[in-house]
Design a protein around this motif. Structure first.
Motif, PDB file in Angstrom:
ATOM      1  N   PRO A 256      45.944  50.342  41.286  1.00  0.00           N
ATOM      2  CA  PRO A 256      45.183  49.392  40.475  1.00  0.00           C
ATOM      3  C   PRO A 256      43.779  49.930  40.207  1.00  0.00           C
ATOM      4  N   VAL A 257      43.225  49.563  39.062  1.00  0.00           N
ATOM      5  CA  VAL A 257      41.887  50.000  38.679  1.00  0.00           C
ATOM      6  C   VAL A 257      40.871  49.096  39.377  1.00  0.00           C
ATOM      7  N   ASN A 258      39.938  49.705  40.107  1.00  0.00           N
ATOM      8  CA  ASN A 258      38.925  48.892  40.786  1.00  0.00           C
ATOM      9  C   ASN A 258      37.905  48.361  39.781  1.00  0.00           C
ATOM     10  N   ARG A 259      37.283  47.248  40.121  1.00  0.00           N
ATOM     11  CA  ARG A 259      36.271  46.597  39.295  1.00  0.00           C
ATOM     12  C   ARG A 259      36.813  46.218  37.917  1.00  0.00           C
ATOM     13  N   CYS A 260      38.049  45.781  37.887  1.00  0.00           N
ATOM     14  CA  CYS A 260      38.675  45.380  36.625  1.00  0.00           C
ATOM     15  C   CYS A 260      39.499  44.111  36.859  1.00  0.00           C
ATOM     16  N   PRO A 261      38.840  42.955  36.947  1.00  0.00           N
ATOM     17  CA  PRO A 261      39.614  41.728  37.170  1.00  0.00           C
ATOM     18  C   PRO A 261      40.452  41.380  35.947  1.00  0.00           C
ATOM     19  N   ASN A 262      41.669  40.899  36.182  1.00  0.00           N
ATOM     20  CA  ASN A 262      42.528  40.509  35.066  1.00  0.00           C
ATOM     21  C   ASN A 262      41.963  39.310  34.320  1.00  0.00           C
ATOM     22  N   VAL A 263      41.464  38.327  35.062  1.00  0.00           N
ATOM     23  CA  VAL A 263      40.955  37.105  34.451  1.00  0.00           C
ATOM     24  C   VAL A 263      39.585  36.784  35.031  1.00  0.00           C
TER      25      VAL A 263
END
Length: 180
Positions: free
Chosen positions: A159-166
């Protein structure tokens, strides 16, 4: 940027931009008591991004409702990431250092919306909301097993860090004038 004022209350746009974050040097090398290698001394290349965005900004219902929408797509190359690298210090002890490397290519896309409603004079409701999807297109790092030569690992499925889905916020503000 291409833009158009459809009427006094609705503005639309389409935008392309190319940007970069300057490369740099690893400031953590040598902290584990190991000699600094030529690869560790080398700076990272600039991180580059191509960004595409289409959106609309509007003021509706006698300027009591603001609705702003944006769709975006960003493609990164030479993405700078922290990579944990195994080390062996001069005493033969195993350890690790965190280095900055041009480790990845990444794509992100999504939608951002902002709704602001002036319910009454002084009473304002805000409801910004965004959805984004981030994924590595390629991401590799060097791994040194307990025995054997170093191996390049594909970690593009992480998963990409610092990338919230929502992300979302809901707030209600009431302002009261205070006489001097």
């Amino acid at each position: 940027t291409l833009s158009h004022q459809f009427n006094p209350d609705i503005f639309g746009y389409a935008n392309f931009s190319h940007g970069f974050k300057g490369g740099g040097y690893n400031d953590q090398v040598g902290t584990g008591g190991t000699p600094i290698t030529a690869a560790e001394k080398a700076p990272t290349n600039p991180e580059k991004a191509d960004s595409f965005e289409v959106g609309m900004k509007s003021e509706l219902f006698d300027r009591r409702v603001r609705l702003n929408e944006a769709l975006f797509y960003v493609r990164y190359t030479d993405l700078i990431r922290q990579v944990v690298a195994p080390i062996t210090n001069t005493n033969g002890q195993q350890g690790e250092e965190t280095l900055f490397k041009n480790a990845a290519r990444m794509t992100t896309y999504g939608i951002e919306n902002e709704l602001t409603v002036q319910i009454l004079d002084g009473l304002v409701l805000r409801a910004p909301f965004s959805f984004q999807h981030c994924q590595y297109n390629s991401f590799s790092t060097l791994y040194t097993p307990a025995s054997g030569p170093p191996v390049t690992l594909d970690v593009s499925g992480l998963p990409v860090n610092r990338c919230p889905n929502v992300t979302a916020t809901l707030d209600l503000n009431y302002t009261v004038p205070v006489p001097w």
